[in-house]
Scaffold this active site. Structure first.
Site, short mmCIF file in Angstrom:
data_model
loop_
_atom_site.label_atom_id
_atom_site.label_comp_id
_atom_site.label_asym_id
_atom_site.label_seq_id
_atom_site.Cartn_x
_atom_site.Cartn_y
_atom_site.Cartn_z
N PHE A 185 37.63 41.34 38.89
CA PHE A 185 36.82 41.74 39.94
C PHE A 185 35.55 40.90 40.48
CE2 PHE A 185 38.57 45.55 38.02
CZ PHE A 185 39.33 46.20 39.21
N HIS A 186 35.99 39.60 40.63
CA HIS A 186 35.06 38.53 41.01
C HIS A 186 35.54 37.29 41.52
CE1 HIS A 186 35.89 37.29 36.81
NE2 HIS A 186 35.72 35.93 37.30
N SER A 187 35.00 36.51 42.04
CA SER A 187 35.47 35.21 42.49
C SER A 187 34.51 34.15 41.96
CB SER A 187 35.50 35.07 44.12
OG SER A 187 35.84 33.84 44.49
#
Length: 133
Positions: A53-55
């Protein structure tokens, strides 16, 4: 580096050995799209937990399932979707910078991450709406 990866890509690492003695795979520079700056691994993740749930603004990664199975979902910053099933330690997935990712693990999964940068919290994009901008 001999490869110029632009999108999430499956990487096959060479494998030597046999069933009687075991196998070895090597992630040498010719197979990697960057010079590694950090290597870490994730393990004992419960099967009902989804991680990621990230970049990242600048970080590139190669993820490898050293054991077990990992389902990896990636969205590029232009909205292209990818799904990879990692279940063999001689395969990895290259994740370019600015790609949103989630990972789901089997109970026995061990994920190794080869990273292009040292840890930098300011490189993370943890808000999906900011990623989409």
């Amino acid at each position: 580096m001999s490869h110029n990866y632009k999108k999430p890509t499956l990487i096959d690492f060479s494998r030597t050995g046999d069933r009687s003695t075991g196998y070895i795979s090597i992630a040498e520079k010719e197979r990697l799209p960057f010079v590694p700056k950090r290597i870490y691994w994730t393990y004992f993740t419960p099967e009902d937990v989804v991680r990621g749930f990230h970049s990242h603004h600048n970080l590139e990664q190669v993820l490898i399932a050293m054991a077990g199975k990992i389902t990896l979902n990636i969205e590029t910053n232009d909205g292209e979707l990818f799904e990879f099933i990692l279940d063999s330690p001689d395969k990895g997935v290259y994740i370019p910078k600015q790609c949103w990712r989630t990972m789901k693990y089997s109970h026995n999964a061990v994920q190794m991450c080869i990273a292009s940068m040292e840890y930098d919290e300011s490189d993370y994009i943890r808000d999906y709406s900011l990623f989409k901008k």
